[in-house]
Scaffold this active site. Structure first.
Site, mmCIF file in Angstrom:
data_model
loop_
_atom_site.group_PDB
_atom_site.id
_atom_site.type_symbol
_atom_site.label_atom_id
_atom_site.label_comp_id
_atom_site.label_asym_id
_atom_site.label_seq_id
_atom_site.Cartn_x
_atom_site.Cartn_y
_atom_site.Cartn_z
ATOM 1 C CG MET A 1 -1.827 -1.154 1.277
ATOM 2 S SD MET A 1 -3.232 -1.168 0.463
ATOM 3 C CE MET A 1 -4.289 0.128 1.282
ATOM 4 N N GLY B 1 2.726 3.743 -4.711
ATOM 5 C CA GLY B 1 2.277 4.616 -5.759
ATOM 6 C C GLY B 1 1.795 3.776 -7.039
ATOM 7 C CE LYS B 2 -0.237 -1.579 -5.316
ATOM 8 N NZ LYS B 2 0.098 -0.921 -4.015
ATOM 9 C CG ASP C 1 -5.340 0.311 -10.004
ATOM 10 O OD1 ASP C 1 -4.233 0.282 -9.549
ATOM 11 O OD2 ASP C 1 -6.093 1.049 -9.529
ATOM 12 C CD GLU C 2 -5.890 -1.747 -5.956
ATOM 13 O OE1 GLU C 2 -5.354 -2.476 -5.265
ATOM 14 O OE2 GLU C 2 -5.518 -0.415 -5.350
ATOM 15 C CB ALA C 3 -3.038 -6.906 -10.769
ATOM 16 C CB CYS D 1 11.397 2.029 10.825
ATOM 17 S SG CYS D 1 11.560 0.612 9.838
ATOM 18 C CB ILE E 1 -12.265 -2.044 -0.484
ATOM 19 C CG1 ILE E 1 -12.484 -3.018 -1.377
ATOM 20 C CG2 ILE E 1 -11.818 -0.901 -1.150
ATOM 21 C CD1 ILE E 1 -11.308 -3.429 -2.286
ATOM 22 C CB CYS F 1 7.541 -2.294 11.621
ATOM 23 S SG CYS F 1 8.787 -1.076 12.193
#
Length: 196
Positions: free
Chosen positions: A11, A14-15, A92-94, A153, A177, A190
């Site tokens: 997430m 920048g996809k 997008d969102e493949a 971080c 979503i 993390c």
């Protein structure tokens, strides 16, 4: 030579912005593209993709029954009448694609000789691979990681944490979503520390 590309990242990497940029670059040269996005992702509205920087583009929604190959082939016939062609297919969102969709993408590349660039997450908040991502990793000619940094971080983010009421979660349905209020990109350290 046309190829199937899978460009994956966490997430906030920048996809969607990258898809909009690639589409602009083609169209600035007068070259048509087709953009697809899973119908379940309506954060930017129906039949739209949007980036966190505020840019949006129309997209063809893909449901479980959608035949992406047939849609592209039909568009080729329509374009041929106007002496134009499709230069690239963008997804997008493949990660939300199904196996049959990914196999349709391979046919677009191999039979129609149109490059396909699919952008999406590799793994979910439980660190399991999405169905679409699994088959893209297996079928893609080229893999590319789109990098971003951990929310907490300065390491590279490779995972995501889902939050509910401010608390990290690693149980629940794979697909929910959401945006920054629900998910944060994190490094492995993390991620593991959040659940200790």
């Amino acid at each position: 030579m046309a190829q199937l590309y899978f460009k994956y990242g966490t997430m906030n990497s920048g996809k969607s912005f990258e898809i909009i940029k690639v589409a602009h670059n083609y169209e600035e040269q007068g070259k048509s593209v087709l953009i697809f996005s899973p119908a379940i992702d309506t954060r930017s509205g129906a039949e739209q993709i949007g980036s966190r920087v505020g840019l949006e583009r129309p997209a063809v929604p893909v449901g479980d029954e959608t035949d992406i190959y047939a849609y592209v082939k039909n568009q080729i016939a329509v374009k041929a009448a106007g002496h134009d062609r499709i230069y690239c297919v963008l997804i997008d969102e493949a990660q939300f694609l199904k196996k049959h969709h990914v196999l349709q993408l391979t046919r677009i590349v191999d039979e129609l000789k149109i490059p396909v660039m699919a952008f999406g997450l590799k793994n979910d908040f439980r660190n399991e691979i999405f169905e679409g991502s699994y088959y893209l990793l297996a079928q893609a000619d080229k893999l590319e990681e789109i990098k971003t940094i951990c929310w907490y971080c300065d390491r590279k983010a490779t995972m995501v944490i889902r939050f509910r009421d401010g608390q990290p979660m690693n149980q629940g349905d794979q697909i929910q979503i959401g945006g920054n209020e629900d998910y944060k990109p994190v490094c492995r350290r993390c991620y593991n520390e959040a659940f200790q």
